[in-house]
Write an enzyme that holds these catalytic residues in place. Structure first.
Site, mmCIF file in Angstrom:
data_model
loop_
_atom_site.group_PDB
_atom_site.id
_atom_site.type_symbol
_atom_site.label_atom_id
_atom_site.label_comp_id
_atom_site.label_asym_id
_atom_site.label_seq_id
_atom_site.Cartn_x
_atom_site.Cartn_y
_atom_site.Cartn_z
ATOM 1 N N GLU A 10 68.173 -11.883 63.458
ATOM 2 C CA GLU A 10 68.414 -11.438 62.073
ATOM 3 C C GLU A 10 69.737 -10.667 61.945
ATOM 4 O O GLU A 10 70.331 -10.251 62.940
ATOM 5 C CB GLU A 10 67.261 -10.562 61.573
ATOM 6 C CG GLU A 10 67.062 -9.292 62.396
ATOM 7 C CD GLU A 10 66.414 -8.148 61.614
ATOM 8 O OE1 GLU A 10 66.844 -7.879 60.474
ATOM 9 O OE2 GLU A 10 65.510 -7.509 62.169
ATOM 10 N N LYS A 49 71.331 -6.464 51.227
ATOM 11 C CA LYS A 49 70.163 -6.669 52.104
ATOM 12 C C LYS A 49 69.256 -7.691 51.430
ATOM 13 O O LYS A 49 68.733 -7.446 50.351
ATOM 14 C CB LYS A 49 69.438 -5.336 52.297
ATOM 15 C CG LYS A 49 68.158 -5.408 53.111
ATOM 16 C CD LYS A 49 67.481 -4.040 53.188
ATOM 17 C CE LYS A 49 66.031 -4.162 53.601
ATOM 18 N NZ LYS A 49 65.302 -2.892 53.425
ATOM 19 N N LYS A 84 58.229 0.811 63.894
ATOM 20 C CA LYS A 84 58.503 2.244 63.967
ATOM 21 C C LYS A 84 57.404 3.021 63.256
ATOM 22 O O LYS A 84 56.890 2.569 62.229
ATOM 23 C CB LYS A 84 59.822 2.551 63.260
ATOM 24 C CG LYS A 84 61.038 2.125 64.036
ATOM 25 C CD LYS A 84 62.277 2.835 63.499
ATOM 26 C CE LYS A 84 63.468 2.587 64.387
ATOM 27 N NZ LYS A 84 64.282 1.446 63.991
ATOM 28 N N VAL A 92 63.824 -9.604 58.372
ATOM 29 C CA VAL A 92 62.876 -10.420 59.142
ATOM 30 C C VAL A 92 62.325 -11.533 58.243
ATOM 31 O O VAL A 92 62.288 -12.706 58.639
ATOM 32 C CB VAL A 92 61.732 -9.544 59.713
ATOM 33 C CG1 VAL A 92 60.600 -10.411 60.261
ATOM 34 C CG2 VAL A 92 62.271 -8.624 60.810
ATOM 35 N N ASP A 97 54.464 0.483 48.719
ATOM 36 C CA ASP A 97 55.586 0.016 49.538
ATOM 37 C C ASP A 97 55.084 -0.700 50.790
ATOM 38 O O ASP A 97 54.713 -0.067 51.781
ATOM 39 C CB ASP A 97 56.506 1.201 49.891
ATOM 40 C CG ASP A 97 57.820 0.735 50.491
ATOM 41 O OD1 ASP A 97 57.945 -0.476 50.783
ATOM 42 O OD2 ASP A 97 58.723 1.565 50.665
ATOM 43 N N SER A 110 56.337 -3.934 53.207
ATOM 44 C CA SER A 110 57.474 -4.831 53.443
ATOM 45 C C SER A 110 57.100 -6.293 53.190
ATOM 46 O O SER A 110 56.010 -6.745 53.576
ATOM 47 C CB SER A 110 57.956 -4.674 54.886
ATOM 48 O OG SER A 110 58.946 -5.639 55.156
ATOM 49 N N ALA A 111 58.038 -7.012 52.591
ATOM 50 C CA ALA A 111 57.856 -8.462 52.388
ATOM 51 C C ALA A 111 57.791 -9.203 53.728
ATOM 52 O O ALA A 111 57.367 -10.361 53.778
ATOM 53 C CB ALA A 111 58.993 -9.015 51.535
ATOM 54 N N ASP A 112 58.175 -8.530 54.813
ATOM 55 C CA ASP A 112 58.067 -9.159 56.148
ATOM 56 C C ASP A 112 56.618 -9.571 56.429
ATOM 57 O O ASP A 112 56.374 -10.609 57.046
ATOM 58 C CB ASP A 112 58.490 -8.183 57.256
ATOM 59 C CG ASP A 112 59.977 -7.853 57.228
ATOM 60 O OD1 ASP A 112 60.724 -8.467 56.456
ATOM 61 O OD2 ASP A 112 60.379 -6.956 58.009
HETATM 62 N N1 PSU Z 1 62.952 -1.827 61.337
HETATM 63 C C1 PSU Z 1 63.807 -1.485 62.311
HETATM 64 N N2 PSU Z 1 65.096 -1.930 62.255
HETATM 65 C C2 PSU Z 1 65.541 -2.724 61.235
HETATM 66 C C3 PSU Z 1 64.604 -3.099 60.209
HETATM 67 C C4 PSU Z 1 63.339 -2.622 60.297
HETATM 68 O O1 PSU Z 1 63.433 -0.777 63.229
HETATM 69 O O2 PSU Z 1 66.716 -3.108 61.212
HETATM 70 C C5 PSU Z 1 65.063 -3.996 59.095
HETATM 71 C C6 PSU Z 1 64.623 -5.446 59.366
HETATM 72 O O3 PSU Z 1 65.620 -6.317 58.869
HETATM 73 C C7 PSU Z 1 63.370 -5.575 58.527
HETATM 74 C C8 PSU Z 1 63.740 -4.738 57.334
HETATM 75 O O4 PSU Z 1 63.054 -6.902 58.152
HETATM 76 O O5 PSU Z 1 64.429 -3.632 57.877
HETATM 77 C C9 PSU Z 1 62.526 -4.307 56.545
HETATM 78 O O6 PSU Z 1 62.934 -3.707 55.351
HETATM 79 P P1 PSU Z 1 61.857 -3.374 54.229
HETATM 80 O O7 PSU Z 1 61.013 -2.276 54.819
HETATM 81 O O8 PSU Z 1 62.673 -2.903 53.056
HETATM 82 O O9 PSU Z 1 61.109 -4.617 53.974
HETATM 83 MN MN MN Z 2 59.752 -1.637 50.956
#
Ligand code: PSU
Ligand code: MN
Length: 319
Positions: A43, A105, A178, A125, A157, A159-161
């Protein structure tokens, strides 16, 4: 809808049907697909938003080197000038690293806008999985996945992941997530959506900087052959969606738990106080943790990504 339809084609058909209008494979990646070499998706949000410059670029290049040394071809994925790019050259990686958080992003919802407007975008991701699947790449290595944030019952909140893991057929090798996140709720969400969480030679879901979280994984796997067979079976059964392969950070690079917990609490408190919302939350917390540890957490972060790249390459060879 269109993407789902496209995903049901085999790669050559898919690429033909898209008339290469949206997706651009580097020559190396196109050749690797044609000759069926093992490929690993990587990624780009981890480069632009996950680490500071220049360590982000150095790490991205080192990850590619590690994939090669372990017998696979690295496909770093991003959006450049509105093209979905699979396989970046070092200049392109440097460009994304230098631009850092000024790059858009891009998660799933951002893709049509980035493409239509010819923008540059770093893929999370979720969106890396989407583009990898379009190119027929099944294995993806990164640091940590997004998840359910602490306090999600109030903020929503998530994540869309996680939703992407529920629908797109790509296995993600990571060091868990994390503990800026609620790891217990993250595992519940993945269970609800039928996403297997596999512990690589561990029974515990790792917490990125530390090898343990106190939470168990669904299944432990100890060999890449077993892992490859399980992935193949899942997809042959027609069970849509990804798999989380949780690979704990090597013990020698893990971070003292009490210290990182304290720092994470401090970063979360500051995000709250500054009222950080939406897609800014994760990058804010990542940068804050790095700053509060005066960069020493970054070394752990780099090492665990390399460790994941190595396992992903070995897995993709076994497939
Ligand atoms: N967690 C990490 N390092 C990162 C990310 C998450 O430890 O770089 C990044 C990844 O690209 C992940 C994104 O897909 O943050 C998730 O963001 P969000 O929580 O806004 O979905
Ligand atoms: Mn989010």
């Amino acid at each position: 809808m269109i993407i789902n339809q496209l995903l049901s084609f085999s790669t050559p058909q898919l690429l033909k049907s898209m008339k290469n209008q949206y997706i651009e494979l580097s020559k190396e990646i196109a050749d690797a697909i044609a000759t069926k070499l093992p490929l690993i998706a990587l990624e780009s949000t981890i480069i632009s938003h996950g680490m500071p410059y220049p360590q982000n670029v150095e790490t991205a290049l080192l990850v590619e080197k590690t994939v090669r040394e372990n017998g696979a071809i690295p496909a770093t994925i991003a959006i450049l000038g509105g093209k979905l790019k699979v396989g970046l050259n070092p200049d392109e990686i440097d460009y994304l690293g230098k631009k850092g958080q000024a790059v858009l992003k891009c998660s799933r919802r951002d893709l049509p806008f980035a493409v239509t407007n010819g923008l540059d975008g770093a893929t999370t991701v979720a969106s890396t999985m989407i583009i990898a699947a379009m190119a027929g790449i099944k294995i993806f290595a990164t640091g940590g996945i997004g998840g359910v944030h602490r306090g999600a019952s109030e903020t929503f909140d998530i994540s869309a992941d996680l939703q992407e893991l529920a629908r797109t057929n790509v296995a993600v090798v990571c060091a868990g997530a994390k503990s800026i996140l609620d790891l217990s709720l993250t595992l519940e969400y993945l269970e609800t959506h039928g996403v297997p969480v596999v512990g690589w030679q561990t029974n515990e879901f790792p917490a990125f900087y530390t090898r343990s979280s106190g939470l168990l994984v669904d299944y432990r796997v100890d060999s890449v052959q077993d892992l490859a067979k399980t992935l193949q079976t899942k997809w042959e059964l027609g069970l849509q969606g990804g798999v989380v392969i949780a690979n704990p950070i090597p013990a020698e690079f893990s971070f003292p738990k009490e210290r990182i917990d304290m720092i994470i609490e401090q970063a979360l408190a500051e995000a709250n106080q500054k009222n950080i919302k939406g897609k800014e939350v994760t990058p804010f917390l990542l940068a804050k943790i790095e700053q509060l540890t005066s960069g020493s957490s970054l070394q752990s972060n780099i090492q665990l990504v390399l460790n994941n790249a190595k396992l992903a390459a070995q897995l993709s060879k076994a497939m």
